[in-house]
Design a protein around this motif. Structure first.
Motif, PDB file in Angstrom:
ATOM      1  N   PHE A   1       0.490   9.846 -11.366  1.00 27.00           N
ATOM      2  CA  PHE A   1      -0.759  10.316 -11.808  1.00 27.00           C
ATOM      3  C   PHE A   1      -0.525  12.071 -12.082  1.00 27.00           C
ATOM      4  N   ASP A   2      -1.041  12.565 -13.183  1.00 24.93           N
ATOM      5  CA  ASP A   2      -0.911  13.934 -13.283  1.00 24.93           C
ATOM      6  C   ASP A   2      -1.558  14.800 -12.534  1.00 24.93           C
ATOM      7  N   SER A   3      -2.716  14.112 -12.009  1.00 22.05           N
ATOM      8  CA  SER A   3      -3.806  14.843 -11.624  1.00 22.05           C
ATOM      9  C   SER A   3      -4.595  14.108 -10.455  1.00 22.05           C
ATOM     10  N   ALA A   4      -5.359  14.723  -9.640  1.00 24.03           N
ATOM     11  CA  ALA A   4      -6.151  14.120  -8.555  1.00 24.03           C
ATOM     12  C   ALA A   4      -7.589  13.577  -9.437  1.00 24.03           C
ATOM     13  N   ASN A   5      -7.824  14.390 -10.483  1.00 26.98           N
ATOM     14  CA  ASN A   5      -8.928  13.567 -11.464  1.00 26.98           C
ATOM     15  C   ASN A   5      -8.455  12.424 -12.005  1.00 26.98           C
TER      16      ASN A   5
ATOM     17  N   LEU B   1       0.856  -1.156   0.092  1.00 24.46           N
ATOM     18  CA  LEU B   1      -0.164   0.044   0.013  1.00 24.46           C
ATOM     19  C   LEU B   1       0.902   1.178  -0.076  1.00 24.46           C
ATOM     20  N   ILE B   2       1.971   1.143   0.947  1.00 24.43           N
ATOM     21  CA  ILE B   2       2.776   2.430   0.842  1.00 24.43           C
ATOM     22  C   ILE B   2       3.487   2.568  -0.457  1.00 24.43           C
ATOM     23  N   VAL B   3       3.776   1.828  -1.374  1.00 26.24           N
ATOM     24  CA  VAL B   3       4.428   1.667  -2.489  1.00 26.24           C
ATOM     25  C   VAL B   3       3.357   2.296  -3.356  1.00 26.24           C
ATOM     26  N   ALA B   4       2.306   1.774  -3.522  1.00 28.79           N
ATOM     27  CA  ALA B   4       1.230   2.164  -4.453  1.00 28.79           C
ATOM     28  C   ALA B   4       0.768   3.437  -4.253  1.00 28.79           C
ATOM     29  N   ILE B   5       0.756   4.188  -2.920  1.00 26.76           N
ATOM     30  CA  ILE B   5       0.612   5.563  -2.714  1.00 26.76           C
ATOM     31  C   ILE B   5       1.640   6.514  -3.351  1.00 26.76           C
ATOM     32  N   ALA B   6       2.862   6.012  -2.704  1.00 25.22           N
ATOM     33  CA  ALA B   6       4.123   6.792  -3.425  1.00 25.22           C
ATOM     34  C   ALA B   6       3.964   7.024  -4.923  1.00 25.22           C
ATOM     35  N   LEU B   7       4.003   5.733  -5.727  1.00 29.41           N
ATOM     36  CA  LEU B   7       4.176   5.760  -6.992  1.00 29.41           C
ATOM     37  C   LEU B   7       2.795   6.552  -7.748  1.00 29.41           C
ATOM     38  N   SER B   8       1.850   6.669  -6.871  1.00 32.39           N
ATOM     39  CA  SER B   8       0.627   7.320  -7.364  1.00 32.39           C
ATOM     40  C   SER B   8       0.953   8.743  -7.475  1.00 32.39           C
ATOM     41  N   PHE B   9       1.587   9.185  -6.593  1.00 28.86           N
ATOM     42  CA  PHE B   9       1.901  10.796  -6.334  1.00 28.86           C
ATOM     43  C   PHE B   9       3.034  11.030  -7.533  1.00 28.86           C
ATOM     44  N   VAL B  10       3.775  10.200  -8.055  1.00 30.46           N
ATOM     45  CA  VAL B  10       4.658  10.243  -9.100  1.00 30.46           C
ATOM     46  C   VAL B  10       4.083  10.277 -10.313  1.00 30.46           C
TER      47      VAL B  10
END
Length: 200
Positions: free
Chosen positions: A38-42, A27-36
């Motif tokens: 994904f271009d936007s919250a949408n 979960l921590i890895v997934a969250i960290a990669l999401s910030f890197v």
């Protein structure tokens, strides 16, 4: 799964704790990669597209895969599914509610990482191969390797079709939960037989 300290006595409770820890790390890895990635919250929110049709596709697909796996478990020699009895030990020695916790945790964290993050950005082939490799203890048996690879591409295909992370989370949960319960029940009748599930 997280490898237990070799000096620890291997128990179902130790395995349960190790699984929870491994799920937290994923979960921590997934969250960290999401910030890197994904271009936007949408863009991030879009992977959680909820439609009841897609949820039912995931649920029914999960039931189909689990029942198919149980069919082969009953027809094939136990050695084909044997990984040393890790999942047998885990699911036969914890309460049913903890089986649900393991299944839900694995479904949410792994599908978030492998389908929601990796497949969304790098495609189904790369995501499926990484998914198989991270389940390294299945690589020692050719049948489990083929089984896991086919399942990984199947889940990836469902995600491609529905474009909904929820569909594959429900699919993954149903597979792990049904097979976990199956092991729990059969362990009460078959001592010493190690059945294997794809505990994601």
């Amino acid at each position: 799964m997280v490898k237990l300290n070799q000096n620890e006595h291997l128990t179902g409770e130790n395995l349960f704790k190790a699984v929870l820890l491994s799920q937290l790390l994923i979960l921590i890895v997934a969250i960290a990669l999401s910030f890197v990635l994904f271009d936007s919250a949408n863009d991030f929110i879009s992977i959680f597209n909820w439609e009841w049709t897609f949820i039912w596709i995931g649920l029914l697909s999960g039931v189909f895969v689990a029942l198919l796996d149980i069919f082969f478990m009953r027809k094939l020699p136990p050695a084909m599914y044997d990984d040393g009895g890790i999942n047998d030990l885990l699911f036969s020695s914890i309460p049913v509610w903890k089986i649900g916790v393991v299944a839900a945790g694995a479904a949410i964290t792994e599908e978030f990482l492998f389908r929601g993050v990796i497949q969304t950005h790098f495609g189904i082939v790369f995501a499926s191969l990484v998914f198989v490799l991270i389940h390294f203890r299945y690589l020692r048996k050719w049948y489990l390797l083929i089984n896991m690879t086919a399942l990984s591409f199947f889940i990836g295909g469902i995600y491609e079709y529905t474009e909904s992370l929820w569909s594959v989370i429900f699919l993954h949960f149903i597979i792990d939960y049904i097979l976990g319960i199956y092991i729990y029940i059969t362990s009460k009748h078959k001592e010493g037989v190690h059945y294997e599930t794809r505990s994601f």
